[in-house]
Scaffold this motif. Structure first.
Motif, short mmCIF file in Angstrom:
data_model
loop_
_atom_site.label_atom_id
_atom_site.label_comp_id
_atom_site.label_asym_id
_atom_site.label_seq_id
_atom_site.Cartn_x
_atom_site.Cartn_y
_atom_site.Cartn_z
N ILE A 1 17.55 -31.79 29.47
CA ILE A 1 17.27 -32.79 30.52
C ILE A 1 16.06 -32.36 31.34
O ILE A 1 15.18 -33.17 31.65
CB ILE A 1 18.53 -33.03 31.37
CG1 ILE A 1 19.61 -33.71 30.52
CG2 ILE A 1 18.20 -33.85 32.61
CD1 ILE A 1 21.00 -33.76 31.16
N VAL A 2 15.97 -31.07 31.68
CA VAL A 2 14.81 -30.57 32.42
C VAL A 2 13.54 -30.76 31.59
O VAL A 2 12.50 -31.17 32.13
CB VAL A 2 15.00 -29.08 32.81
CG1 VAL A 2 13.69 -28.46 33.30
CG2 VAL A 2 16.09 -28.95 33.87
N GLU A 3 13.60 -30.48 30.31
CA GLU A 3 12.43 -30.68 29.45
C GLU A 3 12.00 -32.14 29.44
O GLU A 3 10.80 -32.45 29.43
CB GLU A 3 12.70 -30.17 28.03
CG GLU A 3 12.83 -28.65 27.93
CD GLU A 3 11.60 -27.91 28.41
OE1 GLU A 3 10.47 -28.33 28.07
OE2 GLU A 3 11.75 -26.89 29.11
N ALA A 4 12.96 -33.06 29.47
CA ALA A 4 12.63 -34.49 29.54
C ALA A 4 11.94 -34.80 30.87
O ALA A 4 10.96 -35.56 30.91
CB ALA A 4 13.89 -35.34 29.36
N VAL A 5 12.45 -34.23 31.95
CA VAL A 5 11.82 -34.43 33.27
C VAL A 5 10.39 -33.91 33.22
O VAL A 5 9.46 -34.58 33.70
CB VAL A 5 12.62 -33.72 34.39
CG1 VAL A 5 11.83 -33.71 35.70
CG2 VAL A 5 13.98 -34.37 34.59
N LYS A 6 10.18 -32.74 32.63
CA LYS A 6 8.84 -32.16 32.55
C LYS A 6 7.89 -33.09 31.78
O LYS A 6 6.75 -33.30 32.22
CB LYS A 6 8.89 -30.79 31.88
CG LYS A 6 9.46 -29.71 32.77
CD LYS A 6 9.74 -28.41 32.05
CE LYS A 6 8.60 -27.83 31.31
NZ LYS A 6 8.90 -26.50 30.73
N ARG A 7 8.35 -33.63 30.67
CA ARG A 7 7.48 -34.53 29.89
C ARG A 7 7.13 -35.77 30.70
O ARG A 7 5.97 -36.22 30.69
CB ARG A 7 8.17 -34.93 28.58
CG ARG A 7 8.25 -33.80 27.57
CD ARG A 7 8.71 -34.26 26.20
NE ARG A 7 10.02 -34.87 26.19
CZ ARG A 7 11.17 -34.21 26.05
NH1 ARG A 7 11.17 -32.89 25.92
NH2 ARG A 7 12.33 -34.87 26.01
N ILE A 8 8.08 -36.32 31.42
CA ILE A 8 7.83 -37.51 32.23
C ILE A 8 6.84 -37.20 33.35
O ILE A 8 5.88 -37.93 33.56
CB ILE A 8 9.16 -38.06 32.82
CG1 ILE A 8 9.99 -38.69 31.70
CG2 ILE A 8 8.89 -39.07 33.93
CD1 ILE A 8 11.41 -39.05 32.12
N VAL B 1 15.01 -40.54 32.48
CA VAL B 1 15.21 -39.20 31.93
C VAL B 1 16.17 -39.27 30.74
O VAL B 1 15.94 -38.61 29.71
CB VAL B 1 15.70 -38.22 33.01
CG1 VAL B 1 16.13 -36.89 32.41
CG2 VAL B 1 14.60 -38.00 34.05
N ALA B 2 17.21 -40.06 30.88
CA ALA B 2 18.15 -40.23 29.76
C ALA B 2 17.42 -40.76 28.53
O ALA B 2 17.58 -40.25 27.42
CB ALA B 2 19.29 -41.16 30.16
N ALA B 3 16.60 -41.78 28.73
CA ALA B 3 15.86 -42.36 27.61
C ALA B 3 14.92 -41.33 26.99
O ALA B 3 14.85 -41.20 25.76
CB ALA B 3 15.08 -43.59 28.06
N GLU B 4 14.21 -40.58 27.82
CA GLU B 4 13.28 -39.56 27.32
C GLU B 4 14.00 -38.45 26.56
O GLU B 4 13.49 -37.92 25.57
CB GLU B 4 12.49 -38.95 28.49
CG GLU B 4 11.50 -37.88 28.11
CD GLU B 4 10.33 -38.38 27.29
OE1 GLU B 4 9.81 -37.59 26.47
OE2 GLU B 4 9.92 -39.56 27.46
N ALA B 5 15.22 -38.12 27.00
CA ALA B 5 15.99 -37.06 26.36
C ALA B 5 16.79 -37.57 25.15
O ALA B 5 17.42 -36.77 24.45
CB ALA B 5 16.94 -36.42 27.37
N GLY B 6 16.78 -38.89 24.94
CA GLY B 6 17.55 -39.46 23.83
C GLY B 6 19.05 -39.47 24.12
O GLY B 6 19.86 -39.35 23.21
N LEU B 7 19.39 -39.61 25.38
CA LEU B 7 20.79 -39.62 25.81
C LEU B 7 21.13 -40.95 26.49
O LEU B 7 20.23 -41.71 26.84
CB LEU B 7 21.03 -38.48 26.82
CG LEU B 7 20.73 -37.06 26.36
CD1 LEU B 7 20.75 -36.11 27.54
CD2 LEU B 7 21.73 -36.65 25.29
N VAL B 8 22.40 -41.18 26.69
CA VAL B 8 22.81 -42.32 27.49
C VAL B 8 22.87 -41.88 28.94
O VAL B 8 23.03 -40.68 29.23
CB VAL B 8 24.18 -42.89 27.03
CG1 VAL B 8 24.07 -43.44 25.61
CG2 VAL B 8 25.26 -41.86 27.14
N VAL B 9 22.74 -42.81 29.86
CA VAL B 9 22.72 -42.48 31.28
C VAL B 9 23.98 -41.72 31.68
O VAL B 9 23.92 -40.77 32.47
CB VAL B 9 22.53 -43.75 32.15
CG1 VAL B 9 22.65 -43.42 33.62
CG2 VAL B 9 21.20 -44.39 31.85
#
Length: 190
Positions: A14-21, A35-43
């Motif tokens: 999740i942190v890595e997704a935040v970093k990319r965003i 962040v969920a979408a970027e990480a490939g997760l559901v909210v």
């Protein structure tokens, strides 16, 4: 049977997704849904670890700050430490871009202030110890002034390189840091 999920690994994802965003679009786009979408997760998966977007931002800032601080603390000598605050490779560039974005946000977002202050204190202490190793007889106020001068140079140079990286390359950044380190103890401190 429920699937086992490593909580620490999921938080890191999740942190890595935040970093990319943040690196791509800035802090404004950091929400639980994005962040969920970027990480490939559901909210709901993100909410399992972070109740609010604020919780998520504070945690992500803390994780990135720890990475940056650890690099500085693990480096040997003033120049090596200051180089950890420069975008000399892709990993440092991303981390420093995200770290800087959060630090700027801490000016107006009180929830981020403790992480920002703690990270700065740890970095300044590490640099201060290296300065003291070079100049062991320094008075405390001189030590603080030298460490802060070096940090201000490196942090300003880092922002400059993040914005103007097309012509401000790694060699020039390192040369500037080395030139500043060479002036240790030579500049008057009031």
């Amino acid at each position: 049977m429920p699937r086992f999920v490593d909580a620490a690994a999921r938080r890191r994802e999740i942190v890595e997704a935040v970093k990319r965003i943040v690196a791509a679009d800035g802090l404004a786009r950091v929400s639980l849904r994005e962040v969920a979408a970027e990480a490939g997760l559901v909210v709901g998966s993100v909410r399992h670890y972070f109740e609010t977007a604020e919780d998520l931002r504070v945690h992500a800032f803390g994780a990135v700050a720890d990475d940056v601080v650890r690099r500085v603390e693990d480096a040997y000598g003033v120049v090596a430490q200051l180089c950890q605050l420069l975008p000399l490779d892709l990993d440092r560039a991303v981390d420093l871009c995200v770290f800087s974005a959060f630090r700027f946000a801490a000016r107006t977002d009180e929830s981020l202030l403790e992480v920002a202050d703690s990270a700065h204190a740890r970095i300044a202490a590490a640099v201060g110890r290296s300065v003291l190793a070079v100049l062991p007889g320094m008075e405390p106020h001189e030590l603080v002034a030298e460490a802060e001068r070096l940090l201000a140079t490196a942090e300003g140079l880092s922002l400059h390189a993040l914005v103007h990286g097309r012509w401000l390359d790694a060699d020039l950044c390192i040369a500037v840091v080395q030139a500043q380190a060479d002036t240790l103890g030579r500049l008057p401190i009031a």
